[in-house]
Design an enzyme around this catalytic site. Structure first.
Site, mmCIF file in Angstrom:
data_model
loop_
_atom_site.group_PDB
_atom_site.id
_atom_site.type_symbol
_atom_site.label_atom_id
_atom_site.label_comp_id
_atom_site.label_asym_id
_atom_site.label_seq_id
_atom_site.Cartn_x
_atom_site.Cartn_y
_atom_site.Cartn_z
ATOM 1 N NE ARG A 1 -65.729 -11.575 -11.261
ATOM 2 C CZ ARG A 1 -65.722 -12.484 -10.470
ATOM 3 N NH1 ARG A 1 -65.922 -13.842 -10.909
ATOM 4 N NH2 ARG A 1 -66.769 -11.939 -9.003
ATOM 5 C CG ASP B 1 -66.689 -21.699 -13.648
ATOM 6 O OD1 ASP B 1 -67.773 -22.736 -13.649
ATOM 7 O OD2 ASP B 1 -66.910 -21.030 -12.412
ATOM 8 C CD GLU C 1 -69.502 -14.616 -16.428
ATOM 9 O OE1 GLU C 1 -68.638 -15.506 -17.350
ATOM 10 O OE2 GLU C 1 -70.351 -14.948 -14.721
ATOM 11 C CG HIS D 1 -69.729 -17.470 -12.828
ATOM 12 N ND1 HIS D 1 -69.335 -16.398 -13.207
ATOM 13 C CD2 HIS D 1 -69.054 -17.635 -11.446
ATOM 14 C CE1 HIS D 1 -69.020 -15.433 -12.163
ATOM 15 N NE2 HIS D 1 -68.214 -16.225 -11.098
HETATM 16 P P1 NAD Z 1 -57.834 -12.723 -3.206
HETATM 17 O O1 NAD Z 1 -58.141 -11.755 -3.045
HETATM 18 O O2 NAD Z 1 -57.556 -13.737 -1.905
HETATM 19 O O3 NAD Z 1 -57.014 -13.893 -3.840
HETATM 20 C C1 NAD Z 1 -56.478 -12.878 -4.946
HETATM 21 C C2 NAD Z 1 -54.806 -12.331 -5.355
HETATM 22 O O4 NAD Z 1 -54.419 -12.677 -6.810
HETATM 23 C C3 NAD Z 1 -53.809 -11.641 -3.861
HETATM 24 O O5 NAD Z 1 -52.832 -12.710 -4.197
HETATM 25 C C4 NAD Z 1 -53.446 -10.570 -5.036
HETATM 26 O O6 NAD Z 1 -52.311 -10.028 -4.844
HETATM 27 C C5 NAD Z 1 -53.385 -11.421 -6.368
HETATM 28 N N1 NAD Z 1 -53.425 -11.013 -7.862
HETATM 29 C C6 NAD Z 1 -53.576 -9.477 -7.789
HETATM 30 N N2 NAD Z 1 -53.122 -8.140 -8.749
HETATM 31 C C7 NAD Z 1 -52.451 -9.852 -9.367
HETATM 32 C C8 NAD Z 1 -52.038 -9.617 -11.136
HETATM 33 N N3 NAD Z 1 -51.770 -8.829 -11.968
HETATM 34 N N4 NAD Z 1 -50.741 -11.152 -11.613
HETATM 35 C C9 NAD Z 1 -50.877 -12.459 -10.493
HETATM 36 N N5 NAD Z 1 -51.489 -11.757 -8.827
HETATM 37 C C10 NAD Z 1 -52.358 -11.445 -9.019
HETATM 38 O O7 NAD Z 1 -58.918 -13.397 -4.161
HETATM 39 P P2 NAD Z 1 -59.782 -15.393 -4.282
HETATM 40 O O8 NAD Z 1 -60.674 -15.177 -3.328
HETATM 41 O O9 NAD Z 1 -58.303 -16.380 -4.104
HETATM 42 O O10 NAD Z 1 -60.686 -15.410 -5.942
HETATM 43 C C11 NAD Z 1 -59.881 -14.688 -7.063
HETATM 44 C C12 NAD Z 1 -60.448 -15.019 -8.308
HETATM 45 O O11 NAD Z 1 -61.949 -16.128 -7.921
HETATM 46 C C13 NAD Z 1 -61.561 -13.416 -8.439
HETATM 47 O O12 NAD Z 1 -61.235 -13.109 -9.023
HETATM 48 C C14 NAD Z 1 -62.897 -14.376 -8.102
HETATM 49 O O13 NAD Z 1 -63.460 -13.132 -8.568
HETATM 50 C C15 NAD Z 1 -62.878 -15.112 -8.514
HETATM 51 N N6 NAD Z 1 -64.060 -15.975 -7.983
HETATM 52 C C16 NAD Z 1 -64.542 -16.776 -9.178
HETATM 53 C C17 NAD Z 1 -65.419 -17.717 -8.148
HETATM 54 C C18 NAD Z 1 -66.421 -18.450 -9.139
HETATM 55 O O14 NAD Z 1 -67.922 -18.870 -9.608
HETATM 56 N N7 NAD Z 1 -65.960 -18.691 -10.848
HETATM 57 C C19 NAD Z 1 -65.943 -17.861 -7.438
HETATM 58 C C20 NAD Z 1 -65.549 -16.108 -5.907
HETATM 59 C C21 NAD Z 1 -64.236 -15.739 -6.934
#
Ligand code: NAD
Length: 332
Positions: A236, A260, A265, A297
Site C-alpha cells: 500500500r 506498484d 495513487e 497497482h
Molecule cells: P496477510 O494478511 O496474509 O499478511 C500480512 C502480514 O503482515 C501478516 O503476517 C501480519 O502479521 C503482518 N504485519 C502486520 N503488521 C505488521 C508490521 N507492523 N510489520 C511487519 N509485519 C506486519 O496479507 P497479504 O495477503 O500477504 O497482503 C500483504 C499486502 O499486499 C497488503 O497490504 C495488501 O493490501 C497488499 N496487496 C497488494 C496487491 C497489489 O495488487 N499491489 C494485491 C493484493 C494485496
C-alpha cells in the site's frame, strides 16, 4: 435477477465477472466511475455494491447505501483500508473481501519489478529498439548472496521469501506474529524491524496499511537502512512517506525504489492520463529518477487472480442473498 452495482469497472473486470459461475443470474449495473458521495445515485435499487481499492466507503457513503436498501458491500480486493468497518457494522451492512485470490500474482510481480530495476531491463528494452546496443549504465548486481528483508510474512511475503531463496539470497524477515516453523523450513531468519533495516540490501514490504504501519518507511527509518539499499513496495502506498523517500533518493542514500503502489495513487492509478499535465509534483519527481520504477497497482493482474476474485465475489453475493454466511475468511 439480482441487481448489483459494480463500480470502477474495467474491461478485464467485466470479462472475468461475466465468466464466473452463476454470474448470469445477476443484473450487473456496470459503472466506470468510482463509488463516493457524488456517485451514490448509481446504487439506488441494488442489493449489493461491488467495489475496488479506490472507492471511498466512509461513514456518510455507507449510511446512504444502507438507507437506499443496500445490504452487502463486496470488495473485489484483499485490502479494506478504504471502508469504515465500524460504521458498516453499526449500519448493518455486510462487508466481504477476497483475502487471497492469488498471492503468487503479487509475489511474482514484486520480484519482477525488483529485477527489472536492478538489471535495467526497462532501459535496455528501449535502447535496443533504437539500435543502441551500448551497455553503459546498465550494470546491476547478483541477487545471490544479497540480504533481502521481508517486512510482513503473510501470504504474499512468504512466497516472495521463497522466490528470493531460489536466487540463493539470504532472507531475513520481520513480523509481529512470526512463524518459527515456517522460517526454519524455508531458511528464513526472523529479526527485529531495526535489524531488518540495518542488514537488508533490499527491503520488501508485505504488510497491511493500518494506523500503526502508516509511513512505516519515513525519514527516520530510511536513514537506518543500509546505504545503497533498494526498497520494493507492492502493498500500500501510504506505508511509505514519499517526501522522505525522495529526499533519500536525492542524496543517493537509497540505491533504487520499485513501487506498484503510491501514496497519492487515488484518482491517478488505473486510468489513462497520458496527454494531461500531471499535477502531482512528487510523482513527477519520482518518475524522473533513473533508479525508480513504478507500475500502477498491477501486481494482482493475472488471469488466475481475476478468475479467483470473480468466483469468490459472485459466490458471496449469492450466499448473502440466500441469507447464508459469506465464504469462510471473506467476511469483515
Ligand atoms: P496477510 O494478511 O496474509 O499478511 C500480512 C502480514 O503482515 C501478516 O503476517 C501480519 O502479521 C503482518 N504485519 C502486520 N503488521 C505488521 C508490521 N507492523 N510489520 C511487519 N509485519 C506486519 O496479507 P497479504 O495477503 O500477504 O497482503 C500483504 C499486502 O499486499 C497488503 O497490504 C495488501 O493490501 C497488499 N496487496 C497488494 C496487491 C497489489 O495488487 N499491489 C494485491 C493484493 C494485496
Amino acid at each position: 435477477m439480482l441487481p448489483v452495482a459494480f463500480f470502477d469497472t474495467k474491461s478485464y473486470d467485466r470479462q472475468s465477472f461475466m465468466a464466473a459461475p452463476d454470474a448470469d443470474s445477476i443484473d450487473w449495473r456496470w459503472h466506470e466511475f468510482r463509488l463516493g458521495s457524488e456517485t451514490l445515485a448509481a446504487s439506488e435499487g441494488v442489493r449489493a455494491v461491488c467495489v475496488f481499492v479506490n472507492d471511498k466507503l466512509d461513514r456518510p457513503v455507507l449510511a446512504a447505501l444502507a438507507a437506499a436498501g443496500v445490504k452487502h458491500v463486496a470488495l473485489r480486493c484483499a485490502g479494506f483500508n478504504n471502508v469504515d468497518l465500524n460504521a458498516a457494522r453499526e449500519l448493518g451492512l455486510t462487508v466481504t473481501r477476497v483475502p487471497a485470490y492469488s498471492p503468487h500474482a503479487v509475489a511474482e510481480h514484486t520480484v519482477a519489478l525488483l529485477q527489472t530495476l536492478n538489471r535495467k531491463i526497462h532501459r535496455a528494452y528501449n535502447r535496443v529498439r533504437e539500435q543502441n546496443f551500448s551497455l553503459k549504465g546498465l550494470v546491476g548486481f547478483d541477487l545471490c548472496g544479497k540480504t533481502v528483508g521481508i517486512a510482513g510474512t503473510g501470504k504474499i511475503g512468504r512466497i516472495v521469501a521463497k522466490i528470493f531463496r531460489g536466487y540463493d539470497a539470504k532472507v531475513i524477515a520481520y513480523d509481529p506474529f512470526p512463524d518459527a516453523a515456517w522460517a526454519a523450513a524455508n531458511g528464513v531468519e526472523y529479526v527485529a524491524f531495526d535489524a531488518l533495516l540495518a542488514r537488508s540490501d533490499i527491503v520488501s514490504l508485505h504488510l497491511p496499511l493500518t494506523p500503526e504501519t502508516h509511513h512505516l518507511l519515513n525519514a527516520g527509518t530510511i536513514a537506518r537502512m543500509k546505504p545503497g539499499a533498494y526498497v520494493v513496495n507492492t502493498s500500500r502506498g501510504k506505508l511509505i512517506d514519499t517526501t522522505a523517500l525522495i529526499q533519500h533518493l536525492k542524496t543517493g542514500r537509497l540505491g533504487g525504489v520499485a513501487l506498484d503502489v503510491y501514496e497519492e495513487e487515488e484518482g491517478l492509478f488505473f486510468e489513462d492520463h497520458s496527454g494531461e499535465i500531471l499535477q502531482d509534483d512528487e510523482l513527477n519527481l519520482l518518475l524522473s529518477f533513473a533508479n525508480v520504477l513504478i507500475t500502477s497497482h498491477q501486481a494482482f493482474l493475472t488471469q488466475e487472480a481475476l478468475r479467483a476474485i470473480a468466483a469468490v465475489t459472485v459466490d458471496n453475493i449469492h450466499r448473502l442473498e440466500r441469507g447464508e454466511a459469506p465464504l469462510p475468511g471473506t467476511g469483515l
